[in-house]
Motif scaffolding. Structure first.
Motif, PDB file in Angstrom:
ATOM      1  N   ALA A  31      14.475  -1.627   1.329  1.00 30.97           N
ATOM      2  CA  ALA A  31      14.224  -1.952   2.740  1.00 30.97           C
ATOM      3  C   ALA A  31      12.743  -2.243   2.963  1.00 30.97           C
ATOM      4  O   ALA A  31      12.380  -3.149   3.728  1.00 30.97           O
ATOM      5  N   ALA A  32      11.892  -1.481   2.284  1.00 31.74           N
ATOM      6  CA  ALA A  32      10.445  -1.659   2.454  1.00 31.74           C
ATOM      7  C   ALA A  32      10.030  -3.052   1.959  1.00 31.74           C
ATOM      8  O   ALA A  32       9.334  -3.799   2.661  1.00 31.74           O
ATOM      9  N   GLY A  33      10.459  -3.388   0.767  1.00 36.77           N
ATOM     10  CA  GLY A  33      10.077  -4.681   0.189  1.00 36.77           C
ATOM     11  C   GLY A  33      10.609  -5.842   1.013  1.00 36.77           C
ATOM     12  O   GLY A  33       9.921  -6.849   1.232  1.00 36.77           O
ATOM     13  N   ASN A  58       5.018   3.411  -6.313  1.00 40.74           N
ATOM     14  CA  ASN A  58       6.069   2.886  -5.433  1.00 40.74           C
ATOM     15  C   ASN A  58       5.554   1.776  -4.524  1.00 40.74           C
ATOM     16  O   ASN A  58       6.333   0.926  -4.081  1.00 40.74           O
ATOM     17  N   ASN A  59       4.272   1.791  -4.230  1.00 41.83           N
ATOM     18  CA  ASN A  59       3.716   0.687  -3.440  1.00 41.83           C
ATOM     19  C   ASN A  59       3.921  -0.627  -4.211  1.00 41.83           C
ATOM     20  O   ASN A  59       4.381  -1.632  -3.645  1.00 41.83           O
ATOM     21  N   GLY A  60       3.640  -0.582  -5.505  1.00 44.04           N
ATOM     22  CA  GLY A  60       3.903  -1.745  -6.356  1.00 44.04           C
ATOM     23  C   GLY A  60       5.384  -2.075  -6.373  1.00 44.04           C
ATOM     24  O   GLY A  60       5.768  -3.250  -6.344  1.00 44.04           O
ATOM     25  N   GLY A 125      -0.396   6.680  -2.149  1.00 45.15           N
ATOM     26  CA  GLY A 125      -0.643   7.476  -3.365  1.00 45.15           C
ATOM     27  C   GLY A 125      -2.069   7.355  -3.875  1.00 45.15           C
ATOM     28  O   GLY A 125      -2.393   7.899  -4.936  1.00 45.15           O
ATOM     29  N   LEU A 126      -2.919   6.673  -3.131  1.00 45.33           N
ATOM     30  CA  LEU A 126      -4.316   6.516  -3.568  1.00 45.33           C
ATOM     31  C   LEU A 126      -4.940   7.896  -3.780  1.00 45.33           C
ATOM     32  O   LEU A 126      -4.882   8.754  -2.914  1.00 45.33           O
ATOM     33  N   SER A 127      -5.552   8.070  -4.944  1.00 45.06           N
ATOM     34  CA  SER A 127      -6.112   9.387  -5.237  1.00 45.06           C
ATOM     35  C   SER A 127      -7.622   9.350  -5.403  1.00 45.06           C
ATOM     36  O   SER A 127      -8.267  10.383  -5.512  1.00 45.06           O
ATOM     37  N   VAL A 133     -10.256  -2.926 -12.708  1.00 43.63           N
ATOM     38  CA  VAL A 133      -9.542  -4.167 -12.397  1.00 43.63           C
ATOM     39  C   VAL A 133      -8.989  -4.144 -10.969  1.00 43.63           C
ATOM     40  O   VAL A 133      -8.920  -5.180 -10.300  1.00 43.63           O
ATOM     41  N   TYR A 134      -8.627  -2.970 -10.467  1.00 40.28           N
ATOM     42  CA  TYR A 134      -8.130  -2.884  -9.085  1.00 40.28           C
ATOM     43  C   TYR A 134      -9.205  -3.313  -8.086  1.00 40.28           C
ATOM     44  O   TYR A 134      -8.939  -4.060  -7.138  1.00 40.28           O
ATOM     45  N   ALA A 135     -10.404  -2.787  -8.303  1.00 43.26           N
ATOM     46  CA  ALA A 135     -11.510  -3.138  -7.405  1.00 43.26           C
ATOM     47  C   ALA A 135     -11.798  -4.633  -7.497  1.00 43.26           C
ATOM     48  O   ALA A 135     -12.079  -5.299  -6.489  1.00 43.26           O
ATOM     49  N   GLY A 196      14.950   2.223   7.316  1.00 48.79           N
ATOM     50  CA  GLY A 196      16.220   2.953   7.207  1.00 48.79           C
ATOM     51  C   GLY A 196      16.063   4.440   6.963  1.00 48.79           C
ATOM     52  O   GLY A 196      17.044   5.130   6.679  1.00 48.79           O
ATOM     53  N   MET A 197      14.853   4.922   7.077  1.00 47.17           N
ATOM     54  CA  MET A 197      14.623   6.357   6.868  1.00 47.17           C
ATOM     55  C   MET A 197      15.388   7.159   7.913  1.00 47.17           C
ATOM     56  O   MET A 197      15.234   6.928   9.115  1.00 47.17           O
ATOM     57  N   PRO A 198      16.231   8.115   7.509  1.00 44.25           N
ATOM     58  CA  PRO A 198      16.963   8.909   8.510  1.00 44.25           C
ATOM     59  C   PRO A 198      15.993   9.654   9.425  1.00 44.25           C
ATOM     60  O   PRO A 198      15.003  10.212   8.959  1.00 44.25           O
TER      61      PRO A 198
HETATM   62  N1  LIG Z   1       8.841   6.999   2.733  1.00 48.18           N
HETATM   63  C1  LIG Z   1       8.037   6.028   2.435  1.00 48.18           C
HETATM   64  O1  LIG Z   1       7.067   5.840   3.118  1.00 48.18           O
HETATM   65  C2  LIG Z   1       8.305   5.140   1.294  1.00 48.18           C
HETATM   66  C3  LIG Z   1       7.218   4.681   0.604  1.00 48.18           C
HETATM   67  N2  LIG Z   1       7.271   3.709  -0.265  1.00 48.18           N
HETATM   68  C4  LIG Z   1       6.043   3.223  -0.888  1.00 48.18           C
HETATM   69  O2  LIG Z   1       5.522   4.179  -1.726  1.00 48.18           O
HETATM   70  C5  LIG Z   1       4.121   4.274  -1.548  1.00 48.18           C
HETATM   71  C6  LIG Z   1       3.684   5.540  -2.102  1.00 48.18           C
HETATM   72  O3  LIG Z   1       4.077   5.519  -3.457  1.00 48.18           O
HETATM   73  P1  LIG Z   1       3.396   6.416  -4.550  1.00 48.18           P
HETATM   74  O4  LIG Z   1       3.384   7.807  -4.118  1.00 48.18           O
HETATM   75  O5  LIG Z   1       4.049   6.064  -5.825  1.00 48.18           O
HETATM   76  O6  LIG Z   1       1.907   5.957  -4.512  1.00 48.18           O
HETATM   77  P2  LIG Z   1       1.221   4.502  -4.622  1.00 48.18           P
HETATM   78  O7  LIG Z   1       2.091   3.512  -5.248  1.00 48.18           O
HETATM   79  O8  LIG Z   1       0.625   4.232  -3.324  1.00 48.18           O
HETATM   80  O9  LIG Z   1       0.034   4.845  -5.596  1.00 48.18           O
HETATM   81  C7  LIG Z   1       0.249   5.624  -6.738  1.00 48.18           C
HETATM   82  C8  LIG Z   1      -0.098   4.849  -7.960  1.00 48.18           C
HETATM   83  O10 LIG Z   1      -1.396   4.338  -7.832  1.00 48.18           O
HETATM   84  C9  LIG Z   1      -2.224   4.908  -8.823  1.00 48.18           C
HETATM   85  N3  LIG Z   1      -3.541   5.077  -8.226  1.00 48.18           N
HETATM   86  C10 LIG Z   1      -3.942   5.995  -7.342  1.00 48.18           C
HETATM   87  N4  LIG Z   1      -5.230   5.776  -6.985  1.00 48.18           N
HETATM   88  C11 LIG Z   1      -5.621   4.687  -7.671  1.00 48.18           C
HETATM   89  C12 LIG Z   1      -6.823   3.960  -7.754  1.00 48.18           C
HETATM   90  N5  LIG Z   1      -7.885   4.310  -7.047  1.00 48.18           N
HETATM   91  N6  LIG Z   1      -6.880   2.896  -8.540  1.00 48.18           N
HETATM   92  C13 LIG Z   1      -5.820   2.526  -9.270  1.00 48.18           C
HETATM   93  N7  LIG Z   1      -4.653   3.168  -9.253  1.00 48.18           N
HETATM   94  C14 LIG Z   1      -4.557   4.230  -8.443  1.00 48.18           C
HETATM   95  C15 LIG Z   1      -1.544   6.160  -9.264  1.00 48.18           C
HETATM   96  O11 LIG Z   1      -1.919   6.495 -10.567  1.00 48.18           O
HETATM   97  C16 LIG Z   1      -0.095   5.738  -9.169  1.00 48.18           C
HETATM   98  O12 LIG Z   1       0.298   4.962 -10.272  1.00 48.18           O
HETATM   99  C17 LIG Z   1       3.950   4.016  -0.089  1.00 48.18           C
HETATM  100  O13 LIG Z   1       2.655   3.623   0.256  1.00 48.18           O
HETATM  101  C18 LIG Z   1       4.964   2.923   0.132  1.00 48.18           C
HETATM  102  O14 LIG Z   1       4.409   1.668  -0.157  1.00 48.18           O
HETATM  103  C19 LIG Z   1       8.475   2.920  -0.449  1.00 48.18           C
HETATM  104  O15 LIG Z   1       8.750   2.710  -1.784  1.00 48.18           O
HETATM  105  C20 LIG Z   1       9.686   3.402   0.283  1.00 48.18           C
HETATM  106  C21 LIG Z   1       9.655   4.746   0.871  1.00 48.18           C
END
Ligand SMILES: NC(=O)C1=CN([C@@H]2O[C@H](COP(=O)(O)OP(=O)(O)OC[C@H]3O[C@@H](n4cnc5c(N)ncnc54)[C@H](O)[C@@H]3O)[C@@H](O)[C@H]2O)[C@@H](O)CC1
Ligand SMILES: [K+]
Length: 480
Positions: A31-33, A58-60, A125-127, A133-135, A196-198
């Motif tokens: 749904a997100a994509g 998951n963002n990817g 998930g940004l930590s 390469v990301y920058a 679609g989040m409940p």
């Molecule tokens: N309930 C929700 O909100 C849902 C969220 N989803 C997606 O999931 C995301 C969160 O997923 P994740 O928890 O997997 O986290 P992200 O995908 O946002 O980020 C985690 C990944 O990024 C890497 N990372 C973290 N900081 C980094 C940096 N500075 N440079 C390079 N890599 C870095 C981590 O090692 C990991 O691989 C949300 O932002 C959204 O896009 C969706 O898939 C659907 C459900």
């Protein structure tokens, strides 16, 4: 259930609750994509070529899903991502590759031919700050000048460097970065998709409430057909000083425009007040409660333009025992400390909040939610911490306003707000309701006047039509 403002952690908990409820997480990603793909189609209808940069999480994964749908809808698609996805994101990648779409390494990014970029590098998930390469990818995307649609958050915020997006598709709920600067500035236009989040998974009463049109509409005091000027709220405004002749008049105007039946303005004798025909004038030789009683008010707003007389005016006004708004020169620790547990709303800007908390204003502005909570705890009153956005606190409750803009950062705007909240208190609203509705309504009025060059009295004038819009369901929140 009211809408909440999420943190990354709170959204992870919501995710887990959804899964615990039996909702497959892959459906959320799908749904997100798809929501992101739709946003590309809607916001950039002429584009035919979309490049997606995706990360490992998951963002990817959302990015891969978006790429698949765009491909299926006939777009030219190029996808760049590192290897190493797991779980749902790996599945989403496979589903994309099953259509014959190749995923190339980020290092190979070539933006030639792209018309829109989908930023799916990192979300909640940004930590740590983007590096390597990301920058580099973020910098190249920004430098390209291409329109960017960010998945959930512009990658890298709230740190620097980060992607600058034109559209950000917020997933499941709004996060702090969508509301607070400087991250907010990188989001561009924000569209929220529920994916679609409940509902039950999103329930999180411990999080700050987001002020929505539905919730605020429900708070508007009714105006009975047989109302008279004594029945809909009598407000006393106490303030003014030699050079501050406009501030209390603006508060009085705000109170009238927010529905007060009668407004009395008490001010030091000899102060040449701005003329306001409808206001009852109460010039005083000294700030004394007995004199203020003559107004027979039901709520009081005190401190606007009161100068050095602020604390004295506030003490006299508080002696009336009425619901009160303390603003500006009334906001000194000794005065506010005497208000614990009483129906009092304080409306500091970060500078005044700094005085009340004995901290630096920059610190307050950088952590407004925390500062508002600290003020509410320390003084036991309802707190309106003005800013972009304004944050409210009372006891354990927090709320964040969703109306208004930087255009409202002009002289006198806060005076109008104090009058609005006082009118709502006089109409019988509890301090928490009066403060939330007052702030929201005031911001809504500002939004209807414009985005730059707003004058406080114009915002007051726009209050009635903003109310009409709110009642007639014509108000859309900024994320729709
Ligand atoms: N309930 C929700 O909100 C849902 C969220 N989803 C997606 O999931 C995301 C969160 O997923 P994740 O928890 O997997 O986290 P992200 O995908 O946002 O980020 C985690 C990944 O990024 C890497 N990372 C973290 N900081 C980094 C940096 N500075 N440079 C390079 N890599 C870095 C981590 O090692 C990991 O691989 C949300 O932002 C959204 O896009 C969706 O898939 C659907 C459900
Ligand atoms: K992103």
């Amino acid at each position: 259930m009211g809408m909440r403002l999420f943190t990354a952690d709170a959204m992870r908990r919501a995710d887990r609750r959804a899964v615990a409820l039996g909702y497959p997480s892959l459906l959320l990603m799908e749904a997100a994509g798809r929501a992101v793909a739709r946003a590309v189609r809607e916001h950039f209808p002429d584009a035919r070529a979309v490049w997606v940069v995706a990360g490992k999480g998951n963002n990817g994964g959302d990015g891969f899903v978006a790429a698949r749908w765009l491909f299926l809808w006939g777009y030219r698609v190029a996808v760049y991502a590192p290897d190493g996805q797991a779980g749902d994101a790996a599945q989403a990648r496979k589903a994309l590759e099953a259509h014959g779409v190749a995923v190339r390494p980020l290092e190979a990014l070539d933006l030639e031919g792209a018309e829109v970029v989908v930023d799916a590098l990192v979300g909640t998930g940004l930590s740590r700050p983007l590096a390597g390469v990301y920058a580099e990818v973020a910098a190249r995307v920004n430098a390209s000048g291409l329109p960017v649609v960010a998945v959930d958050l512009p990658s890298g915020v709230p740190f620097t460097p980060h992607v600058r997006a034109d559209v950000t598709v917020a997933l499941a709920g709004l996060k702090r970065e969508h509301l607070f600067y400087p991250a907010r500035a990188a989001c561009g236009r924000i569209v929220l998709d529920g994916i679609g989040m409940p509902e039950a998974a999103l329930e999180a009463p411990e999080l700050p409430e987001l002020l929505t049109p539905e919730a605020m509409r429900a708070l508007l005091p009714e105006r009975p057909g047989n109302a008279h000027k004594g029945s809909v709220g009598r407000v006393l405004v106490a303030g003014g000083y030699a050079t501050y002749t406009g501030a209390p008049a603006l508060a009085a105007l705000g109170a009238y425009r927010a529905g007060a039946g009668l407004v009395t303005l008490a001010y030091p004798e000899g102060v040449p007040l701005e003329p306001l025909l409808e206001v009852v004038r109460l010039p005083l030789a000294a700030w004394r409660a007995e004199a203020l009683r003559a107004a027979r008010a039901e709520a009081v707003a005190v401190g606007m333009g009161a100068g050095p007389g602020g604390p004295e005016a506030a003490r006299a006004a508080l002696e009336l025992g009425l619901p009160a708004v303390l603003d500006a020169d009334a906001l000194v620790p000794e005065v506010v400390a005497a208000c614990r547990g009483r129906p009092v709303v304080i409306t500091p800007h970060p500078g005044e909040a700094a005085r009340l908390l004995e901290r630096r204003a920059q610190e307050i502005a950088a952590h407004p939610l925390e500062a508002a909570r600290a003020l509410a705890e320390r003084y036991g009153v309802t707190v309106v911490l003005k800013g972009g956005p304004t944050v409210l606190a009372e006891g354990a409750h927090l709320a964040v306003n969703t109306t208004g803009s930087a255009a409202m950062a002009t002289g006198g705007m806060g005076d109008v707000l104090s009058g609005v909240i006082a009118a709502l208190l006089a109409a019988g609203l509890r301090p928490w309701d009066a403060a939330r509705l007052g702030v929201y309504w005031h911001g809504l009025a500002g939004d209807r006047v414009g985005r730059v060059g707003l004058l406080a009295h114009e915002v007051a004038e726009a209050l009635p039509q903003a109310r009409e819009a709110l009642i007639s369901d014509a108000v859309r929140p900024f994320w729709v």
